[in-house]
Structures are given as C-alpha cells and as structure tokens.
Design a protein around this motif. Structure first.
Motif, PDB file in Angstrom:
ATOM      1  N   GLY A 107     -87.495-113.327  37.335  1.00  0.00           N
ATOM      2  CA  GLY A 107     -87.745-112.396  36.237  1.00  0.00           C
ATOM      3  C   GLY A 107     -87.964-110.996  36.747  1.00  0.00           C
ATOM      4  N   GLY A 108     -88.890-110.303  36.160  1.00  0.00           N
ATOM      5  CA  GLY A 108     -89.156-108.915  36.482  1.00  0.00           C
ATOM      6  C   GLY A 108     -89.449-108.172  35.199  1.00  0.00           C
ATOM      7  N   GLU A 109     -89.488-106.869  35.291  1.00  0.00           N
ATOM      8  CA  GLU A 109     -89.725-106.039  34.114  1.00  0.00           C
ATOM      9  C   GLU A 109     -88.514-105.139  33.899  1.00  0.00           C
ATOM     10  OE1 GLU A 109     -92.306-106.316  32.027  1.00  0.00           O
ATOM     11  OE2 GLU A 109     -93.062-107.933  33.293  1.00  0.00           O
ATOM     12  N   LEU A 110     -88.200-104.910  32.629  1.00  0.00           N
ATOM     13  CA  LEU A 110     -87.138-103.964  32.307  1.00  0.00           C
ATOM     14  C   LEU A 110     -87.669-102.554  32.537  1.00  0.00           C
ATOM     15  CD1 LEU A 110     -85.759-105.543  29.030  1.00  0.00           C
ATOM     16  CD2 LEU A 110     -84.785-105.704  31.313  1.00  0.00           C
ATOM     17  N   THR A 111     -86.812-101.681  32.997  1.00  0.00           N
ATOM     18  CA  THR A 111     -87.215-100.314  33.285  1.00  0.00           C
ATOM     19  C   THR A 111     -86.823 -99.385  32.135  1.00  0.00           C
ATOM     20  OG1 THR A 111     -85.119 -99.787  34.335  1.00  0.00           O
ATOM     21  CG2 THR A 111     -86.850-100.734  35.755  1.00  0.00           C
ATOM     22  N   ASP A 112     -87.261 -98.150  32.224  1.00  0.00           N
ATOM     23  CA  ASP A 112     -86.863 -97.146  31.232  1.00  0.00           C
ATOM     24  C   ASP A 112     -85.349 -96.965  31.230  1.00  0.00           C
ATOM     25  OD1 ASP A 112     -89.490 -96.727  30.515  1.00  0.00           O
ATOM     26  OD2 ASP A 112     -89.743 -94.967  31.795  1.00  0.00           O
ATOM     27  N   ARG A 113     -84.762 -97.085  32.409  1.00  0.00           N
ATOM     28  CA  ARG A 113     -83.299 -96.962  32.515  1.00  0.00           C
ATOM     29  C   ARG A 113     -82.609 -98.061  31.706  1.00  0.00           C
ATOM     30  NH1 ARG A 113     -79.793 -96.054  38.036  1.00  0.00           N
ATOM     31  NH2 ARG A 113     -77.910 -95.469  36.918  1.00  0.00           N
ATOM     32  N   ALA A 114     -83.140 -99.267  31.767  1.00  0.00           N
ATOM     33  CA  ALA A 114     -82.590-100.379  30.983  1.00  0.00           C
ATOM     34  C   ALA A 114     -82.753-100.104  29.493  1.00  0.00           C
ATOM     35  CB  ALA A 114     -83.263-101.693  31.355  1.00  0.00           C
ATOM     36  N   ALA A 115     -83.925 -99.599  29.112  1.00  0.00           N
ATOM     37  CA  ALA A 115     -84.176 -99.297  27.696  1.00  0.00           C
ATOM     38  C   ALA A 115     -83.200 -98.249  27.182  1.00  0.00           C
ATOM     39  CB  ALA A 115     -85.621 -98.814  27.513  1.00  0.00           C
ATOM     40  N   GLN A 116     -82.927 -97.236  27.984  1.00  0.00           N
ATOM     41  CA  GLN A 116     -81.969 -96.197  27.582  1.00  0.00           C
ATOM     42  C   GLN A 116     -80.565 -96.775  27.430  1.00  0.00           C
ATOM     43  OE1 GLN A 116     -82.475 -93.292  30.668  1.00  0.00           O
ATOM     44  NE2 GLN A 116     -84.239 -92.322  29.665  1.00  0.00           N
ATOM     45  N   ALA A 117     -80.173 -97.634  28.363  1.00  0.00           N
ATOM     46  CA  ALA A 117     -78.844 -98.249  28.292  1.00  0.00           C
ATOM     47  C   ALA A 117     -78.733 -99.141  27.060  1.00  0.00           C
ATOM     48  CB  ALA A 117     -78.554 -99.036  29.567  1.00  0.00           C
ATOM     49  N   LEU A 118     -79.797 -99.871  26.743  1.00  0.00           N
ATOM     50  CA  LEU A 118     -79.786-100.735  25.563  1.00  0.00           C
ATOM     51  C   LEU A 118     -79.683 -99.917  24.281  1.00  0.00           C
ATOM     52  CD1 LEU A 118     -82.510-103.329  26.603  1.00  0.00           C
ATOM     53  CD2 LEU A 118     -80.048-103.756  26.402  1.00  0.00           C
ATOM     54  N   GLU A 119     -80.376 -98.791  24.240  1.00  0.00           N
ATOM     55  CA  GLU A 119     -80.332 -97.929  23.058  1.00  0.00           C
ATOM     56  C   GLU A 119     -78.944 -97.335  22.835  1.00  0.00           C
ATOM     57  OE1 GLU A 119     -83.433 -94.998  23.326  1.00  0.00           O
ATOM     58  OE2 GLU A 119     -84.995 -96.523  23.366  1.00  0.00           O
ATOM     59  N   SER A 120     -78.190 -97.180  23.901  1.00  0.00           N
ATOM     60  CA  SER A 120     -76.869 -96.565  23.786  1.00  0.00           C
ATOM     61  C   SER A 120     -75.797 -97.533  23.281  1.00  0.00           C
ATOM     62  CB  SER A 120     -76.434 -95.992  25.139  1.00  0.00           C
ATOM     63  OG  SER A 120     -76.102 -97.044  26.030  1.00  0.00           O
ATOM     64  N   ILE A 121     -76.124 -98.811  23.185  1.00  0.00           N
ATOM     65  CA  ILE A 121     -75.141 -99.812  22.749  1.00  0.00           C
ATOM     66  C   ILE A 121     -74.940 -99.724  21.245  1.00  0.00           C
ATOM     67  CG2 ILE A 121     -74.644-102.282  22.568  1.00  0.00           C
ATOM     68  CD1 ILE A 121     -76.306-102.662  25.126  1.00  0.00           C
ATOM     69  N   ASP A 122     -73.697 -99.673  20.830  1.00  0.00           N
ATOM     70  CA  ASP A 122     -73.347 -99.665  19.410  1.00  0.00           C
ATOM     71  C   ASP A 122     -73.232-101.125  18.955  1.00  0.00           C
ATOM     72  OD1 ASP A 122     -72.369 -99.386  16.869  1.00  0.00           O
ATOM     73  OD2 ASP A 122     -70.588 -98.223  17.444  1.00  0.00           O
TER      74      ASP A 122
END
Length: 134
Positions: A107-122
């Motif tokens: 596992g691990g933790e999602l980073t801010d970079r992951a959150a930004q990439a997820l937000e960019s998904i249409d």
C-alpha cells in the motif's frame, strides 16, 4: 476452555452479520473492478500516463487498505495485464511521486501529485469506454 466459549452464540451472530458483510464486500469488489476498468481504458488509450498511474495507485491503495491478498495479481487481472507489468507500473508510480512507500507493508499513501492527476481525468468521457469493456 472450549466449553466456556459460546459457539452457538458466535455462529448466530455471524449469521446475522453475514448479509451486511456480504453487501460491503460486494460494494468493495465493485469499486475495485471499476477502478481496474478505468485503469485499463486509460492504459489502452494513453499508455503509462499520469492519469493511469494515479488510478493504478488509487486501486492498489484501496485494495491494500481492505486487506486484499495477492494485490498485484488481482490488480493485473482487473487491468488485463501480466502481474510483472503491473508491478513495474506500481514501481513507476512510486518513483514518479504518485504513491508513497510504507516500509514492510503493501500500500502507501496517495500524494498531492496523484490527487491532481485524478482531478484532471474527464470521467464523463471514460464512462462509455468503461461500459464497452464491461
């Protein structure tokens, strides 16, 4: 010692809780399957992109947090790739800063970079493609 255990009561309690647990399990399986299908579509459409790595990291973290055994092989099945490929992609997700490492634990933790990439998904654009795979 076994005589002191209320086995009948424990079985009755488990039977009463089973429908709730099964509903929760089915919901989790649906979530994992959905994330796997989204990752598959993104991988086929974009290759190993930021969006794909973020979704892969999200699925991996969710499955690890839920106690799924055989994470990489299960994820590989959902995405339609070999376990070695998914393992390599997870390493890249960590290396590229989408997922942190937790020593000695999956596992691990999602980073801010992951959150930004997820937000960019249409997501609207993905829905039809995911339905076609389903």
């Amino acid at each position: 010692m076994l005589r002191r255990l209320d086995l009948a009561g424990a079985i009755k309690q488990a039977q009463q809780q089973a429908p709730e647990a099964m509903a929760g399990a089915e919901e989790l399986v649906g979530t994992f399957r959905g994330l796997g299908l989204v990752a598959r579509v993104l991988l086929e459409r974009e290759g190993v992109s930021a969006a794909y790595l973020a979704v892969l990291a999200t699925a991996y973290k969710a499955m690890a947090d839920s106690g799924v055994q055989g994470l990489v092989s299960t994820l590989a099945q959902l995405i339609g790739r070999r376990p070695e490929t998914v393992k390599s992609h997870l390493k890249q997700a960590r290396r590229d800063g989408y997922l942190t490492t937790v020593a000695g634990k999956a596992g691990g933790e999602l980073t801010d970079r992951a959150a930004q990439a997820l937000e960019s998904i249409d997501l609207e654009a993905l829905k039809e493609e995911v339905r076609n795979l389903d």
